[in-house]
Design a protein around this motif. Structure first.
Motif, PDB file in Angstrom:
ATOM      1  N   TYR A 238       0.818  -1.166  -0.122  1.00  0.00           N
ATOM      2  CA  TYR A 238      -0.181  -0.014   0.054  1.00  0.00           C
ATOM      3  C   TYR A 238       0.711   1.225  -0.030  1.00  0.00           C
ATOM      4  N   MET A 239       1.980   1.291   0.612  1.00  0.00           N
ATOM      5  CA  MET A 239       2.790   2.489   0.747  1.00  0.00           C
ATOM      6  C   MET A 239       3.507   2.704  -0.529  1.00  0.00           C
ATOM      7  N   GLY A 240       3.582   1.638  -1.286  1.00  0.00           N
ATOM      8  CA  GLY A 240       4.230   1.702  -2.711  1.00  0.00           C
ATOM      9  C   GLY A 240       3.539   1.765  -3.859  1.00  0.00           C
ATOM     10  N   THR A 241       2.248   1.614  -3.718  1.00  0.00           N
ATOM     11  CA  THR A 241       1.245   1.624  -4.811  1.00  0.00           C
ATOM     12  C   THR A 241       0.293   2.486  -4.636  1.00  0.00           C
ATOM     13  N   SER A 242      -0.783   2.329  -3.767  1.00  0.00           N
ATOM     14  CA  SER A 242      -1.954   3.141  -3.427  1.00  0.00           C
ATOM     15  C   SER A 242      -1.423   4.568  -3.002  1.00  0.00           C
ATOM     16  N   ALA A 243      -0.800   4.534  -2.195  1.00  0.00           N
ATOM     17  CA  ALA A 243      -0.112   5.961  -1.757  1.00  0.00           C
ATOM     18  C   ALA A 243       0.395   6.813  -2.803  1.00  0.00           C
ATOM     19  N   ILE A 244       1.295   6.060  -3.846  1.00  0.00           N
ATOM     20  CA  ILE A 244       1.498   6.623  -5.048  1.00  0.00           C
ATOM     21  C   ILE A 244       0.535   7.269  -5.829  1.00  0.00           C
ATOM     22  N   TYR A 245      -0.452   6.394  -5.899  1.00  0.00           N
ATOM     23  CA  TYR A 245      -1.877   6.748  -6.702  1.00  0.00           C
ATOM     24  C   TYR A 245      -2.409   8.111  -6.157  1.00  0.00           C
ATOM     25  N   ASP A 246      -2.438   7.902  -4.645  1.00  0.00           N
ATOM     26  CA  ASP A 246      -3.033   9.447  -4.399  1.00  0.00           C
ATOM     27  C   ASP A 246      -2.415  10.532  -4.557  1.00  0.00           C
ATOM     28  N   VAL A 247      -0.752  10.415  -4.388  1.00  0.00           N
ATOM     29  CA  VAL A 247       0.008  11.317  -4.512  1.00  0.00           C
ATOM     30  C   VAL A 247       0.269  11.805  -6.297  1.00  0.00           C
ATOM     31  N   PHE A 248      -0.069  11.051  -7.060  1.00  0.00           N
ATOM     32  CA  PHE A 248      -0.058  11.033  -8.512  1.00  0.00           C
ATOM     33  C   PHE A 248      -1.610  11.999  -8.794  1.00  0.00           C
ATOM     34  N   GLU A 281     -15.351   2.557 -14.113  1.00  0.00           N
ATOM     35  CA  GLU A 281     -15.310   1.959 -12.816  1.00  0.00           C
ATOM     36  C   GLU A 281     -16.545   1.139 -12.174  1.00  0.00           C
ATOM     37  N   PHE A 282     -17.614   2.169 -12.362  1.00  0.00           N
ATOM     38  CA  PHE A 282     -19.088   1.428 -11.823  1.00  0.00           C
ATOM     39  C   PHE A 282     -19.193   0.526 -12.737  1.00  0.00           C
ATOM     40  N   LEU A 283     -19.074   0.233 -14.065  1.00  0.00           N
ATOM     41  CA  LEU A 283     -19.571  -0.892 -14.744  1.00  0.00           C
ATOM     42  C   LEU A 283     -18.896  -2.020 -14.694  1.00  0.00           C
ATOM     43  N   GLY A 300      -5.178 -10.170  -7.885  1.00  0.00           N
ATOM     44  CA  GLY A 300      -5.875  -8.931  -8.239  1.00  0.00           C
ATOM     45  C   GLY A 300      -5.209  -7.888  -7.444  1.00  0.00           C
ATOM     46  N   LEU A 301      -4.521  -7.774  -6.471  1.00  0.00           N
ATOM     47  CA  LEU A 301      -3.748  -6.531  -5.968  1.00  0.00           C
ATOM     48  C   LEU A 301      -2.573  -6.530  -6.848  1.00  0.00           C
ATOM     49  N   ILE A 302      -1.824  -7.524  -7.354  1.00  0.00           N
ATOM     50  CA  ILE A 302      -0.625  -7.714  -8.077  1.00  0.00           C
ATOM     51  C   ILE A 302      -1.007  -7.005  -9.514  1.00  0.00           C
ATOM     52  N   CYS A 303      -2.228  -7.190 -10.021  1.00  0.00           N
ATOM     53  CA  CYS A 303      -2.596  -6.787 -11.196  1.00  0.00           C
ATOM     54  C   CYS A 303      -2.777  -5.243 -11.123  1.00  0.00           C
ATOM     55  N   TYR A 304      -3.396  -4.919 -10.147  1.00  0.00           N
ATOM     56  CA  TYR A 304      -3.590  -3.342  -9.849  1.00  0.00           C
ATOM     57  C   TYR A 304      -2.326  -2.668 -10.023  1.00  0.00           C
ATOM     58  N   GLY A 305      -1.210  -3.251  -9.274  1.00  0.00           N
ATOM     59  CA  GLY A 305       0.096  -2.390  -9.211  1.00  0.00           C
ATOM     60  C   GLY A 305       0.834  -2.297 -10.506  1.00  0.00           C
ATOM     61  N   MET A 335      -9.304   0.706  -9.858  1.00  0.00           N
ATOM     62  CA  MET A 335      -9.856   1.101  -8.630  1.00  0.00           C
ATOM     63  C   MET A 335     -10.883  -0.229  -8.341  1.00  0.00           C
ATOM     64  N   PRO A 336     -11.727  -0.821  -9.199  1.00  0.00           N
ATOM     65  CA  PRO A 336     -12.426  -2.104  -9.013  1.00  0.00           C
ATOM     66  C   PRO A 336     -11.327  -3.191  -8.501  1.00  0.00           C
ATOM     67  N   LEU A 337     -10.379  -3.323  -9.077  1.00  0.00           N
ATOM     68  CA  LEU A 337      -9.471  -4.369  -8.781  1.00  0.00           C
ATOM     69  C   LEU A 337      -8.641  -4.252  -7.315  1.00  0.00           C
ATOM     70  N   LEU A 338      -8.347  -2.907  -7.056  1.00  0.00           N
ATOM     71  CA  LEU A 338      -7.707  -2.711  -5.382  1.00  0.00           C
ATOM     72  C   LEU A 338      -9.147  -2.998  -4.592  1.00  0.00           C
ATOM     73  N   LEU A 339     -10.139  -2.213  -4.752  1.00  0.00           N
ATOM     74  CA  LEU A 339     -11.183  -2.345  -3.867  1.00  0.00           C
ATOM     75  C   LEU A 339     -11.722  -3.562  -3.404  1.00  0.00           C
ATOM     76  N   VAL A 340     -12.104  -4.417  -4.531  1.00  0.00           N
ATOM     77  CA  VAL A 340     -12.516  -5.787  -4.063  1.00  0.00           C
ATOM     78  C   VAL A 340     -11.395  -6.697  -3.813  1.00  0.00           C
ATOM     79  N   SER A 341     -10.367  -6.815  -4.320  1.00  0.00           N
ATOM     80  CA  SER A 341      -9.022  -7.576  -4.006  1.00  0.00           C
ATOM     81  C   SER A 341      -8.797  -7.222  -2.474  1.00  0.00           C
ATOM     82  N   ILE A 342      -8.628  -6.008  -2.161  1.00  0.00           N
ATOM     83  CA  ILE A 342      -8.145  -5.768  -0.660  1.00  0.00           C
ATOM     84  C   ILE A 342      -9.083  -6.401   0.500  1.00  0.00           C
TER      85      ILE A 342
END
Length: 433
Positions: A238-248, A281-283, A300-305, A335-342
Motif C-alpha cells: 500500500y505504501m508503494g502503490t496506493s499511496a503513490i496513486y493518491d500523490v499522483f 469503474e461503476f460498470l 488482483g492486487l498484483i494486477c492493480y500494481g 480501482m475495482p481491482l484494488l477495492l474488491v481484492s483488498i
C-alpha cells in the motif's frame, strides 16, 4: 507462525434476505464527498487560497500525517464495535460541517498563518476522510459478510458517486468555488440518515463478520498483528502503490489543464474525463467480484500494481492529450481491482476479528505515512523538474514495489475470503507466516 481458527467465521447464514440497497446509497453519499474534496481541493487552494505546489502539498501531507493518529484508534474501536454504528454516525455527522468550514473558517485561519490553517484542515479532513474511510469501508464489508451480499456490488455506489461528482463538480466550481463544499454537506446529511434510519444488519449472523462474544479482543491479540510478516508486506504494497496513486492524483488536474489554452476549458474537459473514468469503474464493479473470485484476491492486487505502473510511467513518457486521457481511463479498471481484492484478501489472510485493525493499519495507516512524505516531496519535484519527470520517478517506485510483493505476499484462504463457497476438509485452519 500464527494459527487462526476459522470455525466461527464459517457459521451458516440463517437469514437469506440481504437488505442490500441501503449500503450502495451509503457508499454513494460518502464517496461523493471524497471525490469532490480530493478532486477539487487542489484547484480551490490554487485559485482561492493562492497556494503554490509546495503549500498545496503541505495541506495533503498534514491530512495524511494527522490521520496517523486516527487510523490505529479507529481500527481498534471498529473491531470492538463490529456492527454497532456509534463511530460511523459520528464521522458522518462531522462531515456535515465541510461546507461551513470552507465557507467561513478556512480563510480566517489562513489569515493567521498558512501552516496553522493546514494543521487545522488536516485534523478535520483526516477525521472524516483519511481516517474515517477505513471505518466506513470495513463497516460495509462486514455488513456484506453478515447480510450475504458482495461488497463490490455495494461499492458501485461509490463509483457512481465519483462519476456524478466529476460531472457536476467542475460546473459547481466555475459557478461558485465554495459550492462544491456545500454539496459535500448535503451528501453528508444523506449519509447520516442512511446510518440512522437504514443499513439493516442481520444480527443473527453477526459471527460471520468476526464478532465472538466468548472471546473478546485484548491488547495482546491486537499486538500479534505486528508479528506477522504478511502484515508488513501488505503495508509495503500500500505504501508503494496506493499511496503513490493518491500523490499522483493530487495535482493531476493542474497537469491536465496545461494541455489547454483556457483554464475553464481544461476544468470542463477534466470533469468529462473523470466522469467517463468513474462510469467505467461503476460498470466494472459488476463483474469484478466474480473476476476476483476466479483469479484470487492476491493476484488482483498484483494486477492493480502493474496497471498503475503502466499508467504513471505512460503519463511521463507520452505527454499528449489523447494518450493522457486513455491512460487516465485505466483508473476505471484499477480501482475495482484494488477495492474488491483488498477486502477479500484481508478477510482471507487474517483473523476476521482483527479485520478493521489490519485494514486500518496496513491499507490506511501505512499508506498515509507514505502519502505524508511523498506529497511534499512530489510537490517540490513538480515545481523543480516538472510533472513528467516526477511521474517517471513515481512510476518506477510503484513498479519496484509491485515486483517485490508479487513474490512475497502470502496466498489468501479462498474460503475465508469468500472466493469459494465450500471448505476443503483438510484445510480447516489458516496458517499465516
Amino acid at each position: 507462525m500464527l494459527i487462526l481458527d476459522k470455525t466461527q467465521n464459517n457459521a451458516p447464514q440463517k437469514h437469506r434476505s440481504k437488505d442490500f440497497w441501503g449500503f450502495p446509497v451509503t457508499h454513494f453519499s460518502y464517496f461523493f464527498t471524497w471525490a469532490i474534496v480530493f478532486g477539487y481541493l487542489t484547484l480551490w487552494l490554487e485559485q482561492q487560497a493562492h497556494f503554490n505546489g509546495v503549500e498545496a502539498g503541505m495541506v495533503f501531507s498534514m491530512m495524511s500525517g494527522i490521520s496517523l493518529i486516527f487510523q490505529p484508534i479507529f481500527g481498534i474501536i471498529s473491531d470492538r464495535l463490529v456492527m454497532k454504528k456509534n463511530l460511523v454516525i459520528t464521522i458522518a455527522a462531522a462531515m456535515i460541517l465541510i461546507g461551513p468550514y470552507f465557507q467561513w473558517l478556512f480563510k480566517p485561519l489562513l489569515g493567521v498563518n498558512s501552516m496553522f490553517a493546514a494543521i487545522i484542515t488536516g485534523i478535520y479532513l483526516s477525521f472524516v476522510l483519511n481516517g474515517g474511510v477505513s471505518v466506513i469501508e470495513q463497516y460495509v464489508q462486514r455488513a456484506s459478510l453478515t447480510n450475504g451480499f458482495e461488497y463490490g456490488h455495494s461499492r458501485m455506489g461509490g463509483s457512481l458517486a465519483g462519476a456524478v461528482a466529476a460531472l457536476v463538480g467542475g460546473r459547481l466550481f466555475l459557478w461558485s468555488p465554495n459550492s462544491i463544499f456545500w454539496a459535500c454537506t448535503v451528501a453528508a446529511i444523506i449519509l447520516t440518515c442512511c446510518f440512522v434510519f437504514s443499513d439493516k444488519i442481520h444480527w443473527d449472523n453477526v459471527a460471520a463478520a468476526g464478532e465472538d462474544t466468548s472471546n473478546k479482543l485484548d491488547v495482546k491479540q491486537i499486538g500479534s498483528i505486528f508479528k506477522l510478516r504478511n502484515f508488513w508486506i501488505l503495508s509495503l504494497f500500500y505504501m508503494g502503490t496506493s499511496a503513490i496513486y493518491d500523490v499522483f492524483d493530487q495535482q493531476f488536474i493542474i497537469f491536465f489543464k496545461s494541455f489547454f489554452h483556457a483554464a475553464a476549458q481544461g476544468t470542463i474537459a477534466y470533469s468529462y474525463m473523470t466522469s467517463a473514468q468513474t462510469a467505467l469503474e461503476f460498470l466494472l464493479m459488476i463483474p469484478m467480484p466474480w473476476i476476483i473470485n476466479k483469479i484470487g484476491s492476491r493476484n488482483g492486487l498484483i494486477c492493480y500494481g502493474v496497471i498503475l505502473t503502466i499508467r504513471i510511467v505512460g503519463s511521463a513518457l507520452v505527454p499528449s492529450l489523447p494518450f493522457i486521457i486513455i491512460l487516465r481511463l485505466l483508473a476505471g479498471l484499477e480501482m475495482p481491482l484494488l477495492l474488491v481484492s483488498i477486502m477479500k484478501y484481508i478477510a482471507g489472510a487474517f483473523d476476521l476479528r482483527l479485520y478493521a485493525t489490519v485494514y486500518a493499519l496496513s491499507s490506511n495507516f501505512a499508506k498515509q505515512i507514505s502519502v505524508f512524505f511523498f506529497s511534499s516531496f512530489a510537490g517540490k519535484l513538480y515545481d523543480q523538474i516538472g510533472f513528467q519527470h516526477t511521474y517517471l520517478i513515481l512510476g518506477i517506485i510503484v513498479g519496484i514495489v509491485t515486483l517485490i510483493c508479487a513474490f512475497t505476499l502470502t496466498k489468501e484462504d479462498p474460503v475465508q475470503a469468500g472466493e469459494v463457497k465450500e471448505a476443503n476438509p483438510s484445510n480447516d485452519q489458516l496458517t499465516t507466516d
